[in-house]
Structure formats: C-alpha cells, structure tokens
Design a protein around this motif. Structure first.
Motif, short mmCIF file in Angstrom:
data_model
loop_
_atom_site.label_atom_id
_atom_site.label_comp_id
_atom_site.label_asym_id
_atom_site.label_seq_id
_atom_site.Cartn_x
_atom_site.Cartn_y
_atom_site.Cartn_z
N VAL A 1 63.17 -80.21 71.20
CA VAL A 1 61.92 -79.99 71.94
C VAL A 1 61.00 -81.19 71.80
O VAL A 1 60.42 -81.66 72.78
N GLN A 2 60.89 -81.72 70.59
CA GLN A 2 60.04 -82.89 70.35
C GLN A 2 60.55 -84.09 71.14
O GLN A 2 59.77 -84.80 71.79
N ARG A 3 61.86 -84.32 71.11
CA ARG A 3 62.44 -85.44 71.85
C ARG A 3 62.19 -85.28 73.35
O ARG A 3 61.80 -86.22 74.04
N ASP A 4 62.42 -84.07 73.87
CA ASP A 4 62.22 -83.84 75.30
C ASP A 4 60.76 -84.03 75.70
O ASP A 4 60.48 -84.51 76.80
N ALA A 5 59.84 -83.68 74.82
CA ALA A 5 58.42 -83.88 75.11
C ALA A 5 58.06 -85.36 75.16
O ALA A 5 57.10 -85.74 75.82
N GLU A 6 58.85 -86.17 74.47
CA GLU A 6 58.59 -87.62 74.44
C GLU A 6 59.33 -88.38 75.53
O GLU A 6 59.18 -89.59 75.63
N GLN A 7 60.12 -87.71 76.34
CA GLN A 7 60.92 -88.39 77.36
C GLN A 7 60.09 -89.24 78.30
O GLN A 7 60.54 -90.25 78.79
N SER A 8 58.85 -88.84 78.53
CA SER A 8 58.01 -89.60 79.46
C SER A 8 57.36 -90.82 78.81
O SER A 8 56.77 -91.64 79.49
N THR A 9 57.48 -90.95 77.50
CA THR A 9 56.88 -92.11 76.83
C THR A 9 57.82 -93.31 76.90
O THR A 9 59.03 -93.16 77.07
N PHE A 10 57.26 -94.47 76.73
CA PHE A 10 58.06 -95.69 76.79
C PHE A 10 58.50 -96.16 75.41
O PHE A 10 59.08 -97.22 75.27
N LEU A 11 58.19 -95.39 74.38
CA LEU A 11 58.56 -95.75 73.02
C LEU A 11 59.61 -94.77 72.50
O LEU A 11 59.27 -93.79 71.84
N LEU B 1 81.54 -76.09 53.49
CA LEU B 1 80.43 -76.99 53.81
C LEU B 1 80.86 -78.04 54.83
O LEU B 1 80.11 -78.34 55.77
N ASP B 2 82.04 -78.60 54.65
CA ASP B 2 82.54 -79.60 55.60
C ASP B 2 82.68 -79.00 57.00
O ASP B 2 82.35 -79.65 58.00
N GLU B 3 83.16 -77.76 57.07
CA GLU B 3 83.32 -77.09 58.35
C GLU B 3 81.96 -76.87 59.03
O GLU B 3 81.80 -77.14 60.22
N VAL B 4 80.98 -76.43 58.25
CA VAL B 4 79.63 -76.23 58.80
C VAL B 4 79.04 -77.57 59.23
O VAL B 4 78.45 -77.67 60.30
N HIS B 5 79.22 -78.61 58.42
CA HIS B 5 78.74 -79.95 58.80
C HIS B 5 79.35 -80.38 60.12
O HIS B 5 78.66 -80.92 61.00
N ASP B 6 80.67 -80.17 60.27
CA ASP B 6 81.35 -80.55 61.52
C ASP B 6 80.75 -79.82 62.72
O ASP B 6 80.49 -80.42 63.76
N GLU B 7 80.54 -78.51 62.56
CA GLU B 7 79.99 -77.72 63.66
C GLU B 7 78.57 -78.15 64.01
O GLU B 7 78.23 -78.31 65.19
N LEU B 8 77.74 -78.35 62.99
CA LEU B 8 76.37 -78.80 63.24
C LEU B 8 76.35 -80.21 63.82
O LEU B 8 75.53 -80.52 64.70
N GLY B 9 77.25 -81.06 63.35
CA GLY B 9 77.35 -82.42 63.88
C GLY B 9 77.73 -82.42 65.35
O GLY B 9 77.18 -83.19 66.14
N GLU B 10 78.67 -81.55 65.72
CA GLU B 10 79.07 -81.45 67.13
C GLU B 10 77.91 -80.95 67.99
O GLU B 10 77.69 -81.46 69.09
N GLN B 11 77.21 -79.95 67.50
CA GLN B 11 76.07 -79.43 68.24
C GLN B 11 75.00 -80.51 68.39
O GLN B 11 74.43 -80.68 69.46
N SER B 12 74.74 -81.26 67.34
CA SER B 12 73.76 -82.36 67.39
C SER B 12 74.19 -83.42 68.39
O SER B 12 73.36 -83.93 69.15
N LYS B 13 75.47 -83.74 68.38
CA LYS B 13 75.99 -84.75 69.31
C LYS B 13 75.80 -84.31 70.76
O LYS B 13 75.38 -85.10 71.60
N ARG B 14 76.09 -83.04 71.04
CA ARG B 14 75.90 -82.52 72.40
C ARG B 14 74.45 -82.62 72.83
O ARG B 14 74.16 -82.86 74.01
N GLU B 15 73.55 -82.43 71.90
CA GLU B 15 72.12 -82.47 72.20
C GLU B 15 71.52 -83.87 72.06
O GLU B 15 70.32 -84.04 72.25
N GLU B 16 72.36 -84.83 71.69
CA GLU B 16 71.93 -86.22 71.51
C GLU B 16 70.85 -86.36 70.44
O GLU B 16 69.86 -87.08 70.61
N ILE B 17 71.07 -85.65 69.34
CA ILE B 17 70.21 -85.73 68.16
C ILE B 17 71.10 -86.24 67.03
O ILE B 17 72.22 -85.77 66.87
N GLY B 18 70.60 -87.18 66.26
CA GLY B 18 71.38 -87.68 65.13
C GLY B 18 71.57 -86.59 64.08
O GLY B 18 70.70 -85.75 63.88
#
Length: 184
Positions: free
Chosen positions: A109-119, A145-162
């Motif tokens: 949500v924070q990233r999407d709110a910043e989409q209009s900024t140039f920074l 833990l590794d399995e949960v990390h993988d799932e959260l990492g995939e979800q983050s990647k889809r959303e373009e969040i590190g």
C-alpha cells in the motif's frame, strides 16, 4: 475454603492484586509483542544515531503499535528504503505468518501510494528467524521455516516487494546502514 480447612484465611487483597496484574498485562504498551523493531532501532542508533528519525514514532518511543487496525504501519522509512521488520519463530505459527503478511501488505500500500512520486524507494519485508546453527532449532523446524520463507518470498516477488530473511539483528542493521540517505 474456610469451611473445608481451619487453616484457610480469606485475604480479599490478594484477589485485587491478581486482577490488577492481569489488567496491566492487557495494556497495549506493556503487552508482549515482536520486540524486533525496537532491537533493530537500538542497534542502528548505537552505530549511527543519525538514522533514528527514520524509525516510526511507536518504535522510537518503544511502544507496541497503537494505531487503528486499518492504518498502514511502516517500521522504517528513509529517503531510499522503506522496511517492515517481523520475527518468525521456530514453530512458524499461523499468527506470526499472518502478522508478516499484514506488514507485507502495508508495504504494498505504501509503495502504491508513492507511485506518483519521482523518488522511487526500495520497499522490503525483513524477517528474522533463528538460523540452522541455533541449538534450539530442530531440523524439522528449520525445514518448516525454510518452506515459509520460500512462500513469503514468492508472494513478495509477485508483489514486487523485497524479501530479506535474516538470522541476526546485525544483518538488518547492516542492510539499513548500507542504504545511505542518498543512494538506493
């Protein structure tokens, strides 16, 4: 009890003290929670105090989050890095995973709110969990833990969040200090 034992003596003050202690435990600012953001703040400030004002007010005041449920919570926001921190315990309970997902959503949500900024700024979910060398972690827990990390990492990647899984507060501090005010 006094009818059953001659040794029993009613002490009404004890009951009041127990009630008072349980009331304190329910106080949001005292109730236990994820201390990771406060620990990161303390480590970062011990190395470079100039970064302290990039942490949220709740973290700087060492309080649990008190904002409304629908509010967006961001733990760290500098000119080039926006990050939330969360702990994933050895049992990877659904409650902690849900908390991480909420913090991930707040970053989106924070990233999407910043989409209009140039920074453009990097947006990252940084998750602490015990490492494989932790003597309290079993092999099965590490696999979970590794399995949960993988799932959260995939979800983050889809959303373009590190997504950065770490095993020490020093790693988080290093990430923050490696992103100086003028560079991403």
């Amino acid at each position: 009890m006094s009818a059953m034992s001659s040794l029993y003596e009613l002490q009404p003050d004890i009951e009041l003290k127990v009630a008072a202690i349980s009331d304190v435990a329910e106080e949001p600012s005292i109730r236990g929670g994820d201390r990771l953001p406060i620990m990161v703040l303390e480590d970062v400030v011990s190395r470079n105090p100039a970064y302290s004002h990039f942490f949220s007010e709740e973290i700087r005041l060492k309080r649990q989050r008190r904002s409304k449920v629908a509010d967006i919570g961001i733990d760290y926001s500098s000119p080039n890095l926006v990050a939330n921190f969360a702990t994933l315990g050895p049992s990877a309970q659904a409650k902690s995973v849900d908390r991480i997902k909420r913090k991930l959503f707040d970053l989106i949500v924070q990233r999407d709110a910043e989409q209009s900024t140039f920074l453009p700024r990097a947006h990252e979910m940084i998750v602490y969990s015990p490492g494989i060398s932790d003597p309290l972690i079993t092999e099965k827990q590490r696999e979970m833990l590794d399995e949960v990390h993988d799932e959260l990492g995939e979800q983050s990647k889809r959303e373009e969040i590190g997504f950065l899984p770490v095993t020490g507060i020093g790693e988080i501090t290093q990430r923050i200090l490696e992103t100086p005010f003028g560079h991403a």
